[in-house]
Design a protein around this motif. Sequence first.
Motif, PDB file in Angstrom:
ATOM      1  N   GLU A  94       0.805  -1.226   0.000  1.00 39.96           N
ATOM      2  CA  GLU A  94       0.000   0.000   0.000  1.00 39.96           C
ATOM      3  C   GLU A  94       0.837   1.274   0.000  1.00 39.96           C
ATOM      4  O   GLU A  94       0.387   2.303  -0.491  1.00 39.96           O
ATOM      5  CB  GLU A  94      -0.932   0.003   1.215  1.00 39.96           C
ATOM      6  N   TYR A  95       2.003   1.274   0.616  1.00 39.67           N
ATOM      7  CA  TYR A  95       2.937   2.401   0.641  1.00 39.67           C
ATOM      8  C   TYR A  95       2.441   3.572   1.480  1.00 39.67           C
ATOM      9  O   TYR A  95       3.067   4.629   1.484  1.00 39.67           O
ATOM     10  CB  TYR A  95       3.266   2.873  -0.780  1.00 39.67           C
ATOM     11  N   VAL A  96       1.328   3.424   2.166  1.00 37.62           N
ATOM     12  CA  VAL A  96       0.898   4.362   3.206  1.00 37.62           C
ATOM     13  C   VAL A  96       0.728   3.496   4.447  1.00 37.62           C
ATOM     14  O   VAL A  96      -0.229   2.721   4.542  1.00 37.62           O
ATOM     15  CB  VAL A  96      -0.408   5.075   2.845  1.00 37.62           C
ATOM     16  N   PHE A  97       1.635   3.613   5.374  1.00 41.48           N
ATOM     17  CA  PHE A  97       1.767   2.588   6.405  1.00 41.48           C
ATOM     18  C   PHE A  97       0.807   2.814   7.571  1.00 41.48           C
ATOM     19  O   PHE A  97       0.777   3.891   8.175  1.00 41.48           O
ATOM     20  CB  PHE A  97       3.216   2.543   6.903  1.00 41.48           C
ATOM     21  N   GLY A 177     -15.815  13.953   6.295  1.00 44.89           N
ATOM     22  CA  GLY A 177     -15.528  13.372   7.605  1.00 44.89           C
ATOM     23  C   GLY A 177     -14.372  12.405   7.652  1.00 44.89           C
ATOM     24  O   GLY A 177     -14.103  11.824   8.706  1.00 44.89           O
ATOM     25  N   PHE A 178     -13.661  12.219   6.551  1.00 44.13           N
ATOM     26  CA  PHE A 178     -12.490  11.334   6.554  1.00 44.13           C
ATOM     27  C   PHE A 178     -11.311  12.059   7.206  1.00 44.13           C
ATOM     28  O   PHE A 178     -11.186  13.277   7.113  1.00 44.13           O
ATOM     29  CB  PHE A 178     -12.104  10.936   5.126  1.00 44.13           C
ATOM     30  N   LEU A 179     -10.448  11.290   7.854  1.00 37.69           N
ATOM     31  CA  LEU A 179      -9.216  11.835   8.398  1.00 37.69           C
ATOM     32  C   LEU A 179      -8.221  12.032   7.264  1.00 37.69           C
ATOM     33  O   LEU A 179      -8.103  11.182   6.374  1.00 37.69           O
ATOM     34  CB  LEU A 179      -8.636  10.899   9.456  1.00 37.69           C
ATOM     35  N   ARG A 180      -7.466  13.128   7.310  1.00 40.51           N
ATOM     36  CA  ARG A 180      -6.578  13.458   6.204  1.00 40.51           C
ATOM     37  C   ARG A 180      -5.117  13.273   6.613  1.00 40.51           C
ATOM     38  O   ARG A 180      -4.697  13.707   7.688  1.00 40.51           O
ATOM     39  CB  ARG A 180      -6.815  14.893   5.735  1.00 40.51           C
ATOM     40  N   ARG A 181      -4.389  12.619   5.717  1.00 41.56           N
ATOM     41  CA  ARG A 181      -2.979  12.337   5.971  1.00 41.56           C
ATOM     42  C   ARG A 181      -2.144  12.832   4.796  1.00 41.56           C
ATOM     43  O   ARG A 181      -2.603  12.804   3.640  1.00 41.56           O
ATOM     44  CB  ARG A 181      -2.772  10.837   6.165  1.00 41.56           C
ATOM     45  N   THR A 352       2.107  14.080  -0.991  1.00 36.54           N
ATOM     46  CA  THR A 352       1.126  13.086  -1.418  1.00 36.54           C
ATOM     47  C   THR A 352       0.039  13.020  -0.353  1.00 36.54           C
ATOM     48  O   THR A 352       0.211  13.522   0.759  1.00 36.54           O
ATOM     49  CB  THR A 352       1.765  11.700  -1.615  1.00 36.54           C
ATOM     50  N   TYR A 353      -1.070  12.374  -0.695  1.00 37.54           N
ATOM     51  CA  TYR A 353      -2.243  12.458   0.169  1.00 37.54           C
ATOM     52  C   TYR A 353      -2.890  11.087   0.363  1.00 37.54           C
ATOM     53  O   TYR A 353      -2.787  10.191  -0.479  1.00 37.54           O
ATOM     54  CB  TYR A 353      -3.276  13.412  -0.453  1.00 37.54           C
ATOM     55  N   SER A 354      -3.570  10.954   1.496  1.00 35.51           N
ATOM     56  CA  SER A 354      -4.454   9.809   1.730  1.00 35.51           C
ATOM     57  C   SER A 354      -5.555  10.256   2.677  1.00 35.51           C
ATOM     58  O   SER A 354      -5.420  11.252   3.390  1.00 35.51           O
ATOM     59  CB  SER A 354      -3.692   8.608   2.302  1.00 35.51           C
TER      60      SER A 354
END
Length: 394
Positions: A94-97, A177-181, A352-354
């Motif tokens: 996934e590369y977003v740990f 409402g999603f958490l942003r990373r 980059t974003y998730s």
Amino acid sequence: MTFRANIRIATSIREIDAALWDACANPAVPEVDAGDQDEPFNPFISHAFLSALEESGSVGRKTGWTPTHVIVEDEKDRILAAAPTYLKAHSMGEYVFDHAWADAYERAGLDYYPKLQVAVPFTPATGRRLLVSPEGGTEAQAALILGLRKWREETTASSIHVTFPTEAEWHALGKAGFLRRTGQQFHFVNKPYRDFDDFLSSLASRKRKMIRRERNDALAGGISIEPLTGRDIGEAHWDAFFRFYMDTGSRKWGRPYLNRRFFSEIGARLSQHILLVMAKRNGRYIAGALNLIGRDALYGRYWGAIEEHLFLHFEVCYYQAIDYAIAHRLKRVEAGAQGEHKLARGYAAVPTYSAHHIADTRFATAIDDYLARERVAIDEQLAEYAELAPFKKS
């Protein structure tokens, strides 16, 4: 437009007509500047690429990536939006740990898996994840996000993870409402330059000399480079590249994610969107790098070698990609995850974003607090990298 949305789940990309999927993923647009983050054609979200993953068996129930694509249709069963979605039994590829999050769940006596992953498997490349057709608009996007939430409830998944979306999608998910990373990668940005020498002229003298020396040393000992695309790529090339991929993958992460059939599948389905850079010595291929070509970007994906040669990795993966991007007037090269060494070779640090929906409100609150502090740290890191960029100071 106003419509009565119908949400359905496709357990294989085969259930979705390719033209209907691509009308959402890569709709035809005029040849205009669409902005850095809104790629007019992104090969990774195409029906062809996702089909190659499924048809080859690189993703599926046995791999822990079970396809459950979320589809939004109107009352006439026309697809207005879609999300490449997988029910995950682990956090690999996934590369977003989120391993620490999974560990915290386990220590609390809860199940973190399954979870829903909205992503292109094994692909840390930014692109649209909420694939809304031009006709669907914001209503279809809202329906798609709602559909993801409802599907999480039905599957009793712990969470939803949307990885490497565009910045615009990141903001939309945050409002929902999603958490942003945030994270960061290194991309080459084409100014545009006339040629590679023009690019070098923008660098500080010391870095310019370093890159010239590395390119010369990489080809010492009779090594030659063959950039291949389209019909020039045959099964013999894929056989050689797969050996490189398996050797490097086995040493790097233990079990390579892709199988041999996958490369034949993308070769058959996406040959015009593939740049395969191969290195040859004494009549045989010894190294190679696989790139996917978008309309505005070149995406470096996999590298491998069966012989070790100084600076060959830099030449095959980075400098050849820059050469190609400049020659074909692409806006940028995305060189994949990690790698501070890319900075000294003309690649700039970019965010980059998730986005993440955590069902358990206690964990959501704790993770949200962590992400707020992490975003500050990422911003500081990006600023530091900007100061270290190898370009001439104005």
